[in-house]
Design a protein around this motif. Structure first.
Motif, mmCIF file in Angstrom:
data_model
loop_
_atom_site.group_PDB
_atom_site.id
_atom_site.type_symbol
_atom_site.label_atom_id
_atom_site.label_comp_id
_atom_site.label_asym_id
_atom_site.label_seq_id
_atom_site.Cartn_x
_atom_site.Cartn_y
_atom_site.Cartn_z
ATOM 1 N N GLU A 109 34.030 46.645 39.655
ATOM 2 C CA GLU A 109 33.820 45.257 40.070
ATOM 3 C C GLU A 109 32.345 44.866 40.138
ATOM 4 N N GLY A 163 37.247 36.596 45.557
ATOM 5 C CA GLY A 163 37.035 36.671 46.992
ATOM 6 C C GLY A 163 38.289 36.644 47.830
ATOM 7 N N GLY A 164 39.433 36.524 47.201
ATOM 8 C CA GLY A 164 40.668 36.499 47.968
ATOM 9 C C GLY A 164 41.847 36.272 47.056
ATOM 10 N N PRO A 165 43.060 36.168 47.620
ATOM 11 C CA PRO A 165 44.251 35.913 46.797
ATOM 12 C C PRO A 165 44.112 34.598 46.039
ATOM 13 N N GLN A 167 44.819 31.160 44.710
ATOM 14 C CA GLN A 167 45.654 30.026 45.094
ATOM 15 C C GLN A 167 46.188 29.327 43.847
#
Length: 214
Positions: A109, A163-165, A167
């Motif tokens: 990453e 940075g996250g799931p 959307q």
């Protein structure tokens, strides 16, 4: 139908069809052009090797040609960065695997983040140079500006997902920006991403036949 379903279904299928048929049409137009018969005696006959050699040799800076170092480095940076982002990010590899069955190890990453950052910055530098250089600005047309925009759009929309799931709405916008790129690519200057290999192979084969170094 929700936007994400549209992006994953009909829009994706449409973009792949247009991309495939568009590139096939460009290649057909190239290969259907009449070839001038060369009656001279070939100096060398390893034309296939010469063509393949030219594909890789022409990726290196030309010897004996003075090119501005910063300009050339910037171009190398965003071309290499785009390749790493498209083919090295784990979600992208999973996306390709879902539809083709092909997969390979992903980049770490931190390497991907560095490649994405470098790509965005160098694309912005290329835009600023085109805007600020009077000759480049004069020579630039719709194809140049739009090709830059549809290349940058998936980069920016993709960074918004980190940075996250993911959307649904941002993911749908990212997919639609990619699909716009696929639809445009065969018909603009971005087609060089595929056609460059054909042109370099032909140039290398012709030069090899004449006994010239590639």
């Amino acid at each position: 139908m929700e936007l994400l379903e549209l992006a994953r279904g009909p829009a994706l299928a449409f973009s792949i069809i247009v991309f495939t048929l568009g590139l096939a049409w460009r290649l057909y137009r190239i290969f259907r052009r009449p070839v001038r018969v060369d009656h001279s005696e070939p100096r060398r006959r390893d034309l296939v090797a010469g063509g393949l050699r030219a594909i890789f040799a022409k990726m290196l800076p030309p010897r004996g040609v003075k090119v501005r170092g910063a300009q050339m480095a910037n171009a190398y940076a965003y071309h290499l960065g785009l390749a790493l982002v498209v083919f090295g990010y784990a979600p992208h590899i999973a996306f390709i695997h879902r539809y083709t069955g092909l997969s390979w190890p992903a980049l770490p990453e931190p390497v991907f983040y560095a490649a994405a950052g470098v790509t965005i910055v160098t694309l912005l530098i290329a835009l600023v140079r085109r805007l600020s250089h009077p000759v480049l600005r004069l020579l630039s047309g719709f194809d140049d500006w739009f090709s830059w925009a549809v290349t940058m759009a998936p980069m920016l929309t993709g960074m918004a997902l980190i940075g996250g799931p993911a959307q649904p709405l941002p993911l749908a916008i990212h997919l639609l920006s990619l699909e716009l790129l696929l639809v445009w690519l065969p018909f603009g200057k971005l087609a060089h991403a595929a056609l460059v290999f054909v042109s370099r192979y032909r140039t290398g084969a012709d030069f090899t036949r004449k006994g010239a170094a590639v």
